[in-house]
Structures are given as C-alpha cells and as structure tokens.
Design a protein around this motif. Sequence first.
Motif, mmCIF file in Angstrom:
data_model
loop_
_atom_site.group_PDB
_atom_site.id
_atom_site.type_symbol
_atom_site.label_atom_id
_atom_site.label_comp_id
_atom_site.label_asym_id
_atom_site.label_seq_id
_atom_site.Cartn_x
_atom_site.Cartn_y
_atom_site.Cartn_z
ATOM 1 N N MET A 198 0.904 -1.195 -0.107
ATOM 2 C CA MET A 198 0.035 -0.018 0.056
ATOM 3 C C MET A 198 0.812 1.213 -0.016
ATOM 4 S SD MET A 198 -3.216 -1.089 -0.169
ATOM 5 C CE MET A 198 -4.071 0.349 0.342
ATOM 6 N N GLU A 199 0.253 2.166 -0.625
ATOM 7 C CA GLU A 199 1.275 3.432 -0.635
ATOM 8 C C GLU A 199 1.105 4.315 0.754
ATOM 9 O OE1 GLU A 199 0.098 7.919 -1.915
ATOM 10 O OE2 GLU A 199 -1.056 6.434 -2.931
ATOM 11 N N LYS A 200 2.130 4.756 1.112
ATOM 12 C CA LYS A 200 2.407 5.587 2.357
ATOM 13 C C LYS A 200 2.742 6.848 1.970
ATOM 14 C CE LYS A 200 2.178 1.734 4.814
ATOM 15 N NZ LYS A 200 1.005 1.259 5.641
ATOM 16 N N ASN A 201 2.067 7.665 2.833
ATOM 17 C CA ASN A 201 2.352 9.237 2.353
ATOM 18 C C ASN A 201 3.444 9.971 3.160
ATOM 19 O OD1 ASN A 201 -0.172 9.155 1.126
ATOM 20 N ND2 ASN A 201 -1.280 9.903 2.920
ATOM 21 N N HIS A 202 4.305 9.233 3.734
ATOM 22 C CA HIS A 202 5.413 9.510 4.554
ATOM 23 C C HIS A 202 6.652 8.942 4.118
ATOM 24 C CE1 HIS A 202 2.712 11.887 7.191
ATOM 25 N NE2 HIS A 202 1.978 10.898 7.221
ATOM 26 N N GLY A 203 6.577 8.437 2.821
ATOM 27 C CA GLY A 203 7.863 8.079 2.402
ATOM 28 C C GLY A 203 8.296 6.790 3.059
ATOM 29 N N ARG A 240 9.233 2.787 2.553
ATOM 30 C CA ARG A 240 9.711 2.381 1.258
ATOM 31 C C ARG A 240 8.889 0.879 1.082
ATOM 32 N NH1 ARG A 240 15.916 1.185 0.811
ATOM 33 N NH2 ARG A 240 15.564 3.267 0.244
ATOM 34 N N ARG A 241 8.525 1.130 -0.170
ATOM 35 C CA ARG A 241 7.658 -0.245 -0.757
ATOM 36 C C ARG A 241 8.614 -1.156 -1.540
ATOM 37 N NH1 ARG A 241 4.394 0.602 -4.368
ATOM 38 N NH2 ARG A 241 4.945 2.695 -5.015
ATOM 39 N N LEU A 242 8.671 -2.306 -1.363
ATOM 40 C CA LEU A 242 9.424 -3.072 -2.223
ATOM 41 C C LEU A 242 8.780 -3.750 -3.231
ATOM 42 C CD1 LEU A 242 11.506 -5.046 0.665
ATOM 43 C CD2 LEU A 242 12.263 -3.021 -1.066
ATOM 44 N N VAL A 243 8.588 -3.117 -4.347
ATOM 45 C CA VAL A 243 7.549 -3.710 -5.298
ATOM 46 C C VAL A 243 8.026 -5.165 -5.919
ATOM 47 C CG1 VAL A 243 7.044 -1.402 -6.080
ATOM 48 C CG2 VAL A 243 9.090 -2.645 -7.253
ATOM 49 N N ARG A 244 6.850 -5.767 -6.437
ATOM 50 C CA ARG A 244 7.007 -7.259 -6.604
ATOM 51 C C ARG A 244 6.844 -7.648 -7.965
ATOM 52 N NH1 ARG A 244 7.877 -9.079 -1.333
ATOM 53 N NH2 ARG A 244 7.068 -7.689 0.293
ATOM 54 N N ASP A 262 10.119 4.839 -3.153
ATOM 55 C CA ASP A 262 9.396 5.538 -2.170
ATOM 56 C C ASP A 262 8.766 6.505 -2.905
ATOM 57 O OD1 ASP A 262 11.160 4.219 -0.232
ATOM 58 O OD2 ASP A 262 12.465 5.540 -0.099
ATOM 59 N N ILE A 263 7.559 6.738 -2.104
ATOM 60 C CA ILE A 263 6.368 7.648 -2.636
ATOM 61 C C ILE A 263 5.845 8.555 -1.398
ATOM 62 C CG2 ILE A 263 4.082 7.858 -3.689
ATOM 63 C CD1 ILE A 263 4.524 5.393 -5.152
ATOM 64 N N GLU A 264 5.884 9.564 -1.932
ATOM 65 C CA GLU A 264 5.363 10.576 -0.740
ATOM 66 C C GLU A 264 4.635 11.957 -1.524
ATOM 67 O OE1 GLU A 264 8.471 12.764 1.137
ATOM 68 O OE2 GLU A 264 9.798 12.551 -0.335
ATOM 69 N N ARG A 265 3.691 12.191 -0.913
ATOM 70 C CA ARG A 265 2.789 13.495 -0.801
ATOM 71 C C ARG A 265 3.886 14.640 -1.149
ATOM 72 N NH1 ARG A 265 -1.083 11.261 -3.939
ATOM 73 N NH2 ARG A 265 -2.349 9.715 -2.716
ATOM 74 N N GLY A 313 -1.482 18.455 -4.554
ATOM 75 C CA GLY A 313 -1.851 17.178 -5.306
ATOM 76 C C GLY A 313 -0.847 16.281 -6.032
ATOM 77 N N ARG A 314 0.719 16.991 -5.703
ATOM 78 C CA ARG A 314 1.759 16.378 -6.604
ATOM 79 C C ARG A 314 2.099 15.080 -5.688
ATOM 80 N NH1 ARG A 314 5.217 21.402 -8.740
ATOM 81 N NH2 ARG A 314 3.660 22.134 -10.559
ATOM 82 N N VAL A 315 2.936 14.264 -6.340
ATOM 83 C CA VAL A 315 3.655 12.937 -5.947
ATOM 84 C C VAL A 315 4.986 13.172 -5.892
ATOM 85 C CG1 VAL A 315 3.421 10.591 -5.755
ATOM 86 C CG2 VAL A 315 1.381 11.699 -5.987
ATOM 87 N N ARG A 316 5.978 12.730 -5.101
ATOM 88 C CA ARG A 316 7.340 12.571 -5.274
ATOM 89 C C ARG A 316 7.773 11.048 -5.184
ATOM 90 N NH1 ARG A 316 8.615 15.797 -1.933
ATOM 91 N NH2 ARG A 316 8.886 17.715 -3.172
ATOM 92 N N VAL A 317 8.362 10.704 -6.216
ATOM 93 C CA VAL A 317 8.879 9.364 -6.383
ATOM 94 C C VAL A 317 10.320 9.243 -6.303
ATOM 95 C CG1 VAL A 317 8.855 7.225 -7.449
ATOM 96 C CG2 VAL A 317 6.967 8.716 -7.793
ATOM 97 N N THR A 318 11.054 8.545 -5.441
ATOM 98 C CA THR A 318 12.411 8.252 -5.243
ATOM 99 C C THR A 318 12.630 6.811 -5.370
ATOM 100 O OG1 THR A 318 12.508 10.089 -3.735
ATOM 101 C CG2 THR A 318 14.366 8.492 -3.662
ATOM 102 N N VAL A 319 13.519 6.629 -6.480
ATOM 103 C CA VAL A 319 13.997 5.511 -6.918
ATOM 104 C C VAL A 319 15.371 5.157 -6.872
ATOM 105 C CG1 VAL A 319 13.840 3.756 -8.963
ATOM 106 C CG2 VAL A 319 12.153 5.406 -8.658
#
Length: 371
Positions: free
Chosen positions: A1-6, A8-12, A314-317, A321-327
């Motif tokens: 699930m997305e987390k609003n505070h950064g 980490r999500r290990l995608v699968r 990592d995904i954070e608001r 309405g924007r989203v910041r993605v860190t890879v």
Amino acid sequence: MEKNHGMRRLVRWPLLALLLCLGISHSWANDTAEPRFHASILLYHHVSSSTPPSTSLSPRQFAEHLEMLERDGFEVWPLPRVIQHLQRRRPMPDRVAVLTFDDAYISVYENALPLMRERNLPFTIFVNAQFIEERRPLYMSWAQLREAQQAGGTIANHSLTHPYMVRRDGEESDAAWEARMRAEIEDNQRLLEERLGNVPRLFAYPYGEYTPELEAIVASLGYVAFGQHSGPASPFSRLTAIPRYAANGVFANPATLRTKLHALPFPVVEDLPASDLVDGARPRPTWTFTMEAGDYRLNQLRCYGPQSRLLNTDIERAGEGRVRVTVTDSTALNPGRSRFNCTAPHRTENRYFWLSRQWLVPRPDGSWGRQ
C-alpha cells in the motif's frame, strides 16, 4: 500500500509479466474523444537479417511493426509535425506514431524504404554526413538520401562523425570540448543542407548520450533533440531530450512494443538529478521525479533496472496534489549505459503510463572503456 510519509515499498511485479499480460490483450479501446498531447516515436538502426542483432530487426519484423500500427489504428506522422504540436501544445489524436532511423544504413534504403513507400508512410533518417561523404559501404549515398526525401522522408542531424559527445578527449578543456561539439553539429548541418537542401534543425544524440551541458549547446543552436531512453514524447518531455522507443534487437518483439506504443506519459514536472552522469566509484544513482495528479494507479507504480531488476521505490505526497517518487537500486550499475523504467496502469483504460531515465557510468578511474 502507498504510504504518505515516504515509507519504502519493495515492489514485486516483474515488468516482463506485466508487459506480456497487457500485450496479449486485444482491447485497446479509448471510447472517449478526449484530446491527447503525446506521440510514440520509434527508433530503428539496421533493417536486415545480416547485421549486428543488437541494433537490427529483419525486414519481416519491420513489416510486422507496420502492420501492427495499421491494425491498431495509429496515424504515422512526420516528425516535424509532431514537434510542432509539442512546441505549441496542440492536441493530437490518441494514437500517433513516428518512424525514425539513426545512421542512414543502406539496409534502410534497401529493405525499409520500399515497405514505407508502399504504404505512403513518412519517416525520418538521422544522418552522419562524413560517413556519406566517405562513401562507406554500409551507408546510404546522397542520391539515395534524396530519393528517401522524395518518398516522404525527413533528413536530420546525427552529428558529423558519431562521437561519444559527453566525453572529453584526454585533457581537453571545457571550452575546447564545447567548440568541438558545436562543430560536430553545425558542420554536419551545413553538409546536409548543401547536399539535400532544406533540412530541419532536429538532432539525435549519438548513442543517446547527453548531459545538461550538451543540451545547452543544442538549445543555443536552435535544435530540438532526441535521446534513446524510452517513453512517449509529450509536453512533459524537454525539447532537448525527447524520448524514443527502441524497436530493434531485443526490443523488436511486437507484443512488448505494442504495450509501449499505447503507453501514456507520466505528468512529470521535476526530474532529478539534472545529469545522467554517475560517479564511477559509486554507481548507485538516486532518481527523484515529481508528478502532477493523473489517471495512473499510484499503488501499482513499479520501477525496474537492468535485467528487469526490481528497484526500491519510495512515494510521498508533495503538496498541491503532486507526488514525489524516489527510486534507488541496491545493485551498482556497470560502466556504460543503463536505464531505469517506471510504469503504472491507467485507472480505467487498458494501457500503462511510462517513464525512463538513462544513466552514463564511467569506469572508477574515469575512463569509459568499450561500449
């Protein structure tokens, strides 16, 4: 699930499985008349069964690509027309494709040109004029390039000698490097115009390699420029770094190429770091991009590295309405060129959003070695 505070999500989900699942579906319908602002630019080199496999596809495979474009309802536009729409932010039909060929290989004249002429399709050939002047056997002649122009082709600039433009020659100063790069572009343009008449200021980076410094040179000379990273060309693309989908070698597979053709651009408003160059001693880049809200399924955004390696995301608001993605990648990149690709499904349509970033990694001693 997305987390609003950064968190980490290990995608699968493996990228290949996603692409194949989407590729075997024959329902690409977009029932709305909603205007779009993107196009899919395809990149080819050799069209032959006897040239290096990594940069080639057979004439039969190329014919299959053209048949797929027709079957899926794509309009094939001249590249200058697409660029004009992007510059003016004018809407385009949902399904617009562009055919481009780097290097002006003779196989394009012998095997691709008859297929495109038969279908009355426009195309672009990016040319290194010195190779044509030297009459190298693998390349088209000026007469053949003029024939390609008459058949609906746009001829454009690919530098004079096809160098690795981001690299310095030995102890070359910044000023000397800049002068050499300007000469590569402008001397090539002069020869193209002398031999072929009017040639638009469109430039394809050799090997798809560029830096902010090289982009600044290209912009100062009035060119629109193209890389070899993948994704739709859109108003979210910089006009000095427009993406193209490689469609030869391992990328010639019609199923996965079809998925890319139908992809949409992420609404990216910031893409960091500014340069693709990575420290050769610590080749683990961190990629951060910020997006406007859109019709992508954010909780299914996945990013992949070399060998379809799953990347940490990592995904954070980011406000408004924007989203910041860190890879990030836990594995170091090898010297040479590498790419990170991110995708996410559309909320309601059977297609994906697509974004790519290229990395250029020298050896730890600063040299590049062979690529």
